[in-house]
Design a protein around this motif. Structure first.
Motif, mmCIF file in Angstrom:
data_model
loop_
_atom_site.group_PDB
_atom_site.id
_atom_site.type_symbol
_atom_site.label_atom_id
_atom_site.label_comp_id
_atom_site.label_asym_id
_atom_site.label_seq_id
_atom_site.Cartn_x
_atom_site.Cartn_y
_atom_site.Cartn_z
ATOM 1 N N LYS A 1 -41.061 -35.357 -31.006
ATOM 2 C CA LYS A 1 -41.530 -36.579 -30.355
ATOM 3 C C LYS A 1 -41.385 -36.473 -28.842
ATOM 4 C CE LYS A 1 -40.248 -39.605 -34.227
ATOM 5 N NZ LYS A 1 -39.407 -40.739 -34.665
ATOM 6 N N PRO A 2 -42.233 -37.147 -28.085
ATOM 7 C CA PRO A 2 -42.069 -37.161 -26.628
ATOM 8 C C PRO A 2 -40.671 -37.636 -26.240
ATOM 9 C CG PRO A 2 -44.196 -38.099 -27.240
ATOM 10 C CD PRO A 2 -43.427 -37.895 -28.517
ATOM 11 N N ARG B 1 -45.142 -29.368 -31.039
ATOM 12 C CA ARG B 1 -46.039 -30.276 -31.757
ATOM 13 C C ARG B 1 -45.279 -31.277 -32.625
ATOM 14 N NH1 ARG B 1 -47.889 -30.673 -36.765
ATOM 15 N NH2 ARG B 1 -46.995 -28.679 -37.456
ATOM 16 N N ARG C 1 -42.044 -37.039 -21.729
ATOM 17 C CA ARG C 1 -42.543 -38.329 -22.169
ATOM 18 C C ARG C 1 -43.960 -38.532 -21.647
ATOM 19 N NH1 ARG C 1 -38.310 -41.266 -24.197
ATOM 20 N NH2 ARG C 1 -36.215 -40.573 -23.559
ATOM 21 N N LYS D 1 -39.274 -32.335 -24.616
ATOM 22 C CA LYS D 1 -40.706 -32.574 -24.578
ATOM 23 C C LYS D 1 -40.954 -33.749 -23.627
ATOM 24 C CE LYS D 1 -44.669 -33.476 -27.643
ATOM 25 N NZ LYS D 1 -45.100 -33.518 -29.064
ATOM 26 N N ASP E 1 -47.512 -34.150 -36.705
ATOM 27 C CA ASP E 1 -47.176 -34.212 -35.280
ATOM 28 C C ASP E 1 -46.087 -35.258 -35.047
ATOM 29 O OD1 ASP E 1 -49.279 -32.474 -35.105
ATOM 30 O OD2 ASP E 1 -50.595 -33.798 -33.935
ATOM 31 N N GLU E 2 -45.211 -34.954 -34.100
ATOM 32 C CA GLU E 2 -44.187 -35.895 -33.630
ATOM 33 C C GLU E 2 -43.345 -36.463 -34.771
ATOM 34 O OE1 GLU E 2 -46.146 -38.762 -31.126
ATOM 35 O OE2 GLU E 2 -47.026 -37.224 -29.846
ATOM 36 N N SER E 3 -42.852 -35.577 -35.629
ATOM 37 C CA SER E 3 -42.053 -35.997 -36.781
ATOM 38 C C SER E 3 -40.566 -36.126 -36.473
ATOM 39 C CB SER E 3 -42.214 -34.977 -37.923
ATOM 40 O OG SER E 3 -43.528 -34.951 -38.407
ATOM 41 N N ASP F 1 -37.036 -36.371 -33.755
ATOM 42 C CA ASP F 1 -36.468 -36.828 -32.484
ATOM 43 C C ASP F 1 -35.771 -35.696 -31.739
ATOM 44 O OD1 ASP F 1 -36.803 -39.932 -32.690
ATOM 45 O OD2 ASP F 1 -35.998 -39.316 -34.632
#
Length: 399
Positions: free
Chosen positions: A265-266, A262, A398, A396, A234-236, A238
């Motif tokens: 990243k936020p 998934r 924040r 995505k 998850d969140e790998s 940018d």
């Protein structure tokens, strides 16, 4: 001097002995050696074959004014011809059989289907590299005075800037092909790019190119199928992007966009460029159906999704979409027409060369199959039934 008797003059003489063969060279071996000496040098034939086809391609390229980065493109064309000259027969047959998939109403991505998809793309990539389509996508028309290759570069540079990434950040390229777009994104932004693809041949070329240009520390390419869970935590990343890959063998838009969401990243940016079928298409119109069906085979699209299917999948995954529109300044048919004027004459010349025994049969077979339906494909774009230019920018949220 004594004379011989009549009996001795009529006596049958024994047959002459055959000459003794040279030591270590029995008659059969000598014959084979002579045959080998008279046989053509296959390496020279292959080399000449490549030069003939390359010369034709380059000549046509000049005639159609495709001159930007000419020497690089000439090199890629030569490499493509060399690869096609030794292509296995099984891959040729699978490439030709793969076109049956474009007649399907529903592509499900079964293991058998994916085998044909892989061989299709491994072969198509080389065919496309002879012309403007090494990266195998039809770009937005940002400058109608320029060709497909130049419009691709313009689009890629603009897309890379919109990802809003820099050194130390990570980007995912979904369906990376030979890694050419990933290379541009990494070079322009300073970020590191990971590309995924199902084609080992293209991945090998992408890795070799990264090594050759000193970009191996910022470019990584791995084998993966985007129809399956993406092989990352998850969140790998940018940012992430893809360019016209979903129609190729995508089976579940909602699942794909959820996976993209998934691993992002936020606050991360996502850029997508898609083929879609437009509202003007009437599937009950026989001509409409023919144009669209034939365009699928030419463009390598197993399924056209609607705009609503895309937006529903994006919204369902949680993306905030702030830009989604056709950005071409004119119809993409103008680019297809320019590329038709390259590939159709090339196909005719290669077919002729095959008929006189200069070029192997499979070159003509592959080019004829790839270009079949070209006019219908162009008409599908002219009439506004499909477009390869639906550009999406999303992020995505924040936390």
């Amino acid at each position: 001097r004594r004379s011989r008797s009549p009996e001795s003059r009529c006596r049958v003489q024994p047959p002459a002995k055959p000459p003794r063969p040279q030591r270590g060279c029995p008659p059969a071996a000598a014959g084979l050696r002579r045959a080998a000496a008279e046989a053509p040098d296959m390496a020279k034939v292959t080399s000449c074959l490549g030069l003939v086809i390359l010369a034709v391609a380059l000549g046509l390229g000049f005639l159609t004014r495709t001159k930007e980065d000419f020497f690089y493109r000439a090199q890629q064309a030569f490499k493509a011809v060399a690869a096609l000259s030794v292509i296995p027969q099984e891959r040729i047959e699978n490439f030709l059989t793969a076109y049956d998939m474009f007649e399907m109403d529903s592509f499900t991505g079964t293991p058998d289907q994916m085998k044909y998809v892989k061989d299709y793309y491994e072969t198509l990539n080389h065919l496309c590299s002879i012309g403007n389509y090494e990266k195998m996508y039809l770009p937005p028309v940002l400058d109608p005075t320029k060709d497909t290759y130049s419009n691709q570069l313009m689009y890629e540079k603009r897309m890379a800037a919109r990802l809003m990434v820099g050194p130390g950040q990570k980007v995912l390229d979904i369906g990376c092909g030979r890694g050419k777009i990933a290379h541009l994104v990494a070079a322009q932004t300073g970020a590191s790019v990971t590309g995924i693809n199902i084609d080992k041949d293209q991945l090998a070329q992408a890795t070799a190119s990264a090594d050759a240009t000193g970009m191996e520390k910022r470019l990584n390419f791995i084998e993966a199928n985007y129809n399956e869970p993406l092989p990352f935590p998850d969140e790998s990343f940018d940012a992430l992007y893809y360019v016209q890959v979903i129609g190729g063998y995508g089976t579940d838009l909602k699942k794909l966009f959820k996976e993209a969401f998934r691993v992002l990243k936020p606050g991360g940016m996502a850029a997508f460029e898609d083929y879609i079928v437009l509202p003007k298409y009437n599937k009950s119109d026989a001509l409409h159906k023919r144009y669209v069906q034939k365009s699928k085979a030419v463009l390598g699209v197993v399924h056209y999704y609607t705009d609503k299917e895309f937006t529903d999948a994006l919204d369902g995954a949680g993306f905030e979409t702030f830009h989604r529109r056709n950005v071409s300044v004119t119809n993409q048919a103008i680019l297809l027409e320019k590329d038709r004027d390259f590939f159709m004459p090339l196909t005719a010349v290669v077919s002729f060369l095959n008929s006189v025994g200069v070029v192997p049969k499979h070159f003509a077979e592959l080019l004829n199959r790839m270009t079949e339906g070209t006019e219908d494909c162009i008409e599908a774009h002219r009439q506004g039934l499909v477009t390869g230019d639906m550009e999406t920018l999303a992020r995505k949220p924040r936390r």
